[in-house]
Motif scaffolding. Structure first.
Motif, PDB file in Angstrom:
ATOM      1  N   UNK A 141       0.817  -1.234   0.193  1.00 37.45           N
ATOM      2  CA  UNK A 141       0.121  -0.121  -0.180  1.00 37.45           C
ATOM      3  C   UNK A 141       1.013   1.339   0.175  1.00 37.45           C
ATOM      4  N   UNK A 142       0.104   2.522  -0.496  1.00 38.53           N
ATOM      5  CA  UNK A 142       1.042   3.550  -0.425  1.00 38.53           C
ATOM      6  C   UNK A 142       1.259   3.830   1.065  1.00 38.53           C
ATOM      7  N   UNK A 143       0.697   3.812   1.942  1.00 40.06           N
ATOM      8  CA  UNK A 143       1.160   3.900   3.430  1.00 40.06           C
ATOM      9  C   UNK A 143       2.247   3.115   3.731  1.00 40.06           C
ATOM     10  N   UNK A 144       2.271   1.937   3.391  1.00 35.46           N
ATOM     11  CA  UNK A 144       3.705   1.144   3.492  1.00 35.46           C
ATOM     12  C   UNK A 144       4.724   1.625   2.875  1.00 35.46           C
ATOM     13  N   UNK A 145       4.664   2.005   1.660  1.00 34.02           N
ATOM     14  CA  UNK A 145       5.758   2.533   1.020  1.00 34.02           C
ATOM     15  C   UNK A 145       6.423   4.034   1.473  1.00 34.02           C
ATOM     16  N   UNK A 146       5.202   4.577   1.976  1.00 28.67           N
ATOM     17  CA  UNK A 146       5.668   5.993   2.588  1.00 28.67           C
ATOM     18  C   UNK A 146       6.346   5.803   3.898  1.00 28.67           C
ATOM     19  N   UNK A 147       5.993   4.755   4.869  1.00 33.31           N
ATOM     20  CA  UNK A 147       6.736   4.581   5.954  1.00 33.31           C
ATOM     21  C   UNK A 147       8.081   4.332   5.738  1.00 33.31           C
ATOM     22  N   UNK A 148       8.394   3.498   4.651  1.00 30.20           N
ATOM     23  CA  UNK A 148       9.948   3.251   4.515  1.00 30.20           C
ATOM     24  C   UNK A 148      10.516   4.623   3.839  1.00 30.20           C
ATOM     25  N   UNK A 149       9.851   5.380   2.826  1.00 23.62           N
ATOM     26  CA  UNK A 149      10.274   6.615   2.385  1.00 23.62           C
ATOM     27  C   UNK A 149      10.640   7.625   3.500  1.00 23.62           C
ATOM     28  N   UNK A 150       9.857   7.568   4.389  1.00 23.96           N
ATOM     29  CA  UNK A 150      10.257   8.501   5.493  1.00 23.96           C
ATOM     30  C   UNK A 150      11.439   8.369   6.208  1.00 23.96           C
ATOM     31  N   UNK A 151      11.835   7.260   6.250  1.00 23.58           N
ATOM     32  CA  UNK A 151      13.460   6.839   6.857  1.00 23.58           C
ATOM     33  C   UNK A 151      14.372   7.360   5.839  1.00 23.58           C
ATOM     34  N   UNK A 152      14.057   7.245   4.645  1.00 23.99           N
ATOM     35  CA  UNK A 152      15.338   7.787   3.672  1.00 23.99           C
ATOM     36  C   UNK A 152      14.834   8.550   2.728  1.00 23.99           C
ATOM     37  N   UNK A 153      14.550   9.741   3.093  1.00 25.56           N
ATOM     38  CA  UNK A 153      13.904  10.966   2.173  1.00 25.56           C
ATOM     39  C   UNK A 153      14.665  11.099   0.911  1.00 25.56           C
ATOM     40  N   UNK A 154      15.936  10.908   0.968  1.00 23.70           N
ATOM     41  CA  UNK A 154      16.938  11.066  -0.240  1.00 23.70           C
ATOM     42  C   UNK A 154      16.716   9.902  -1.201  1.00 23.70           C
ATOM     43  N   UNK A 155      15.988   8.802  -0.832  1.00 26.40           N
ATOM     44  CA  UNK A 155      16.143   7.449  -1.282  1.00 26.40           C
ATOM     45  C   UNK A 155      17.423   6.736  -1.090  1.00 26.40           C
ATOM     46  N   UNK A 156      17.606   5.588  -1.568  1.00 25.69           N
ATOM     47  CA  UNK A 156      18.816   4.700  -1.075  1.00 25.69           C
ATOM     48  C   UNK A 156      18.889   3.706  -2.292  1.00 25.69           C
TER      49      UNK A 156
END
Ligand code: SG7
Ligand code: ZN
Length: 231
Positions: free
Chosen positions: A199-214
């Motif tokens: 889900x978008x909220x699951x993806x967002x939870x990860x992206x919040x940790x790495x705002x610049x991406x990894x």
């Protein structure tokens, strides 16, 4: 000049550890997997042997200049893949945002990497694109409790590793490298064609940790061939 060529496309966080070690490396990952650079063939079968109830030790390694991801270390013996007569044991799985491998030049929100190694420490990584869709129930215990700092450990009990692998094992295969320092080559890559949904909220939870991406940028093929059994 040669190393500058290969260094382009590194996340800024890696700049401090990049040196002439990359010079001469030319079979790097990730890559852009396109219909015009893949070749259809009869690929050898993949045999996964994965525990349906294993424990995970999930960590966040956000250190600048190092691997930046959430990684789930699996218990020894919890999983293996056999291909071409070689058996590789599962060490861990982790995620990147956005996807590192591109599909016809497009990234997906996330990419899953399952890292295996054989008796001679040869590495094989199974990659899987992750798209927006329904909530991924199997991954919810991880993505609802993502370790927020490098000090956090999340223990997950009875995780079903089979939930990460599709029934349809069509794939793209090529030889490349680690996508993080030290970018070691000779890594067998098997990118599964069937994406995983989250889900978008699951993806967002990860992206919040790495705002610049990894995610590392795609690297030149330099004459390598990508094989596929996707019709
Ligand atoms: C991730 O990607 C980590 C690393 C991994 C690296 O940042 O999961 O894991 C460890 C144990 O450091 O490196 C050797 C290794 O597995 C590169 O893996 S990847 O090429 O699949 N992205
Ligand atoms: Zn990875």
């Amino acid at each position: 000049l040669v190393s500058a060529l290969f260094v382009s496309g590194l996340p800024a966080a890696y700049a401090d550890i990049v040196d002439d070690k990359l010079a001469g490396m030319e079979a790097q990952s990730p890559i852009d997997i396109r219909s015009d650079n893949t070749f259809f063939g009869n690929l050898s079968p993949l045999t996964f042997n994965l525990s349906s109830s294993t424990t995970l030790d999930v960590i966040n390694n956000g250190s600048p200049g190092k691997e930046k991801t959430v990684r789930a270390n699996v218990a020894a013996g919890a999983g293996s893949i056999t291909v071409d007569g070689d058996t590789y044991n599962l060490a861990q799985f982790h995620f990147h945002t956005p996807s590192e491998h591109l599909e016809n030049s497009h990234a997906t929100p996330l990419e899953l990497h399952l890292v295996f190694s054989d008796a001679n420490s040869h590495l094989l990584v199974v990659g899987r694109w992750i798209n927006y869709g329904d909530t991924n129930a199997a991954l919810a215990p991880i993505f609802s409790n993502l370790p927020q700092t490098t000090a956090d450990h999340l223990a997950v009990n009875s995780f079903n590793l089979n939930s990460l692998i599709p029934d349809n094992l069509e794939s793209f295969r090529y030889t490349g490298s680690l996508t993080t320092p030290p970018f070691s080559e000779g890594v067998k890559w098997i990118d599964l064609a069937q994406p995983l949904d989250m889900s978008a909220s699951q993806v967002q939870a990860f992206q919040k940790l790495f705002p610049d991406g990894d995610a590392r940028e795609v690297q030149p093929l330099n004459g390598r061939i990508i094989l596929t059994d996707v019709p």
